[in-house]
Structure formats: structure tokens, C-alpha cells
Design an enzyme around this catalytic site. Structure first.
Site, short mmCIF file in Angstrom:
data_model
loop_
_atom_site.label_atom_id
_atom_site.label_comp_id
_atom_site.label_asym_id
_atom_site.label_seq_id
_atom_site.Cartn_x
_atom_site.Cartn_y
_atom_site.Cartn_z
N ASN A 76 0.88 -1.17 0.00
CA ASN A 76 0.00 0.00 0.00
C ASN A 76 0.92 1.22 0.00
OD1 ASN A 76 -1.77 2.07 0.54
ND2 ASN A 76 -2.18 1.45 2.66
N LYS A 104 0.13 4.28 -0.28
CA LYS A 104 -0.47 5.50 0.28
C LYS A 104 -0.23 6.67 -0.69
CE LYS A 104 0.03 3.42 4.73
NZ LYS A 104 0.08 3.53 6.17
N HIS A 140 -9.43 1.60 4.77
CA HIS A 140 -8.16 1.71 5.50
C HIS A 140 -8.36 2.67 6.68
CE1 HIS A 140 -4.05 2.80 6.46
NE2 HIS A 140 -3.70 1.67 5.88
N GLU A 172 -6.68 5.02 7.76
CA GLU A 172 -6.43 6.44 7.45
C GLU A 172 -7.64 7.05 6.75
OE1 GLU A 172 -2.72 5.74 5.46
OE2 GLU A 172 -1.82 5.20 7.38
N GLU A 227 -5.41 -4.62 10.62
CA GLU A 227 -4.34 -3.65 10.82
C GLU A 227 -4.58 -2.85 12.09
OE1 GLU A 227 -2.31 -2.54 6.87
OE2 GLU A 227 -4.08 -1.29 7.04
N GLY A 285 2.66 2.41 10.62
CA GLY A 285 3.64 3.47 10.44
C GLY A 285 4.37 3.87 11.71
N SER A 333 3.42 -2.01 10.22
CA SER A 333 4.87 -2.10 10.39
C SER A 333 5.45 -3.47 10.04
CB SER A 333 5.27 -1.69 11.81
OG SER A 333 4.92 -0.33 12.05
#
Ligand code: PGA
Length: 248
Positions: A9, A11, A95, A97, A167, A173, A212
Site C-alpha cells: 500500500n 499511500k 483503511h 487512514e 491492521e 507506520g 509495520s
């Protein structure tokens, strides 16, 4: 029985030129790999060059979002139908985010999953808990709610085409990974929830871990019985690192 899926991904990283350069470097590194699916989910603007770059290879390309309506007055959006038109076979949905910064809800993820399937795209539905939810013992409740609502109304046949990605938000991250045991526990809860909702097809549905994932922790995570692959952010931006994860 479940083919491992290693998904990147990107991003909001890489221009079309940078995407092209990535695939030039990445393709030869993984060309001999069999028995695994390799996927890169790239920014919309990189889709066409990426799809072109992976032609006749063992790599697939996907988007990171898509709107459920076919077309309309939705400034800034791209529809699942448009993704189908450019032969983009995969799409990430919900996701964390997108949920956090763009107001996506379980309900909008459900619309998107349905629209993806109706257009022949393979959705990857993301779920995961915040640190606060984990610390207050609400992890299972959170992810069960997210998949129950996000997958509402699908048939067993449709469910087969869905991939779920677990996730934990606190691991994205941050360099903090869930222990392989914690990740396995949640993925197993997800599989039994899918079983309750859809029956035996749960044995065919792939569940990925993300947060991560790096070349050094991938082997242990991927060895867990209910983890069928990884959704990789930062480490998928470097061809060498992602190739190493794919080989895990
Ligand atoms: P990360 O991101 O690997 O950089 O933690 C994972 C993701 O957000 O999909």
C-alpha cells in the site's frame, strides 16, 4: 489451501515516473516466485503506468479507494466502475487512514465492498483497533463490528472474493508491530466471525496482517495459521524490502 497474498500500500507516495522506476527494479526480483500473489496498491494517478508496467508478469496492481456510485457529482472521487474500465483488479477499502481523516464508516465501507464486487474488483476490507481500544480490552468487539457491518448483505459466493486485512491502528507506520501471537489471535477471531456469518467459505477467505511489516518480522507473522499474507505500507515503497517480504 489459501494462496498467500503479499500486498503493498503505497499511500500518497510516488509519481508515475517513480512508479515506473519501482516496477523496473521490482519485477526481476520476484519474477521466479510462484504460489503467491503479489499486489501493489498505488495512487490513482499511478494506476495506468503501473498496470502497463506489470503486464505479463506475476504482479498485480490495485487502487486504495473507490466510490460506490457509478458516476455523479462527487468532486474528487473515482468510482469502482472507472477502476473496472482501466482494468484495475483490486481495491483497498476502509483503511484506517480513510476512516480517520476522511470520515469513512462501516456503512460506507459496506457500500464500497458491494460496488467493488458488482464491478468485478477484488476488495480488501481493512479493520483494526486503536491503542485505547486495545488497552481497554475492546479489540475483538471493534473488529467484529467492522467486519459484520462492512460485509453485511454479501452472499457466500461474494464473500469468497473478499480479502480482510487486520491492521491495528497503533501499529501502522509506528514501527510497533503486534506480536505474532496477538495478530494470530485477532485473525482467528475474524475467521470465526466470518464462519458464523457466511459458513465454511471462511476457510477460503484470506486474512492479511498489516502494521509495520518489515523484512525482519514478516517470516514470523506469515507463519501464523490464520495469517494468509500481509498489507505492507512503508516497506513496500522500496523494491528490495518488499521483494524480501514477498520471499518470506
Ligand atoms: P505500515 O502501513 O506498513 O507503514 O505500517 C501499513 C498500512 O497502513 O497498510
Amino acid at each position: 489451501m489459501r494462496t498467500p497474498l503479499l500486498a503493498g500500500n503505497w499511500k500518497m507516495f510516488k509519481t508515475p515516473e517513480e512508479a515506473k522506476a519501482f516496477f523496473q527494479e521490482f519485477l526481476p526480483l520476484v519474477e521466479k516466485i510462484e504460489g503467491k500473489e503479489i499486489l501493489l496498491c498505488v495512487p490513482f494517478i499511478d494506476l495506468q503506468v503501473s498496470i502497463e508496467a506489470v503486464k505479463n508478469s506475476n504482479i498485480q496492481v490495485g487502487a486504495q479507494n473507490g466510490h460506490w456510485e457509478k458516476e455523479g457529482a462527487y468532486t474528487g472521487e473515482i468510482s469502482m466502475e472507472m477502476l473496472k474500465q482501466i482494468q484495475c483488479p483490486w481495491v483497498i477499502i476502509g483503511h484506517s487512514e480513510r476512516r480517520e481523516y476522511f470520515g469513512e464508516t462501516n456503512q460506507t465501507t459496506a457500500f464500497k465492498v458491494r460496488a467493488a464486487l458488482e464491478n468485478g474488483l477484488k476488495p480488501i476490507l481493512c479493520v483494526g483497533e486503536s491503542l485505547e481500544e486495545r488497552e481497554s480490552g475492546k479489540t475483538n468487539e471493534k473488529v467484529i463490528g467492522q467486519i459484520t457491518e462492512g460485509l453485511a448483505g454479501l452472499s457466500e459466493e461474494e464473500m469468497k472474493k473478499v480479502t480482510v486485512a487486520y491492521e491495528p491502528i497503533w501499529a501502522i507506520g509506528t514501527g510497533k508491530t503486534a506480536t505474532s501471537e496477538d495478530a494470530q489471535n485477532v485473525c482467528s477471531v475474524l475467521r470465526s466471525t466470518i464462519q458464523k456469518l457466511f459458513g465454511e467459505v471462511s476457510q477460503e477467505v484470506r486474512i492479511l496482517y498489516g502494521g509495520s511489516v518489515k523484512p525482519d518480522n514478516a517470516p514470523e507473522l506469515l507463519a501464523q495459521p490464520d495469517i494468509d499474507g500481509a498489507l505492507v505500507g512503508g516497506a513496500s515503497l522500496k523494491a528490495g524490502d518488499f521483494a524480501q517480504i514477498v520471499k518470506s
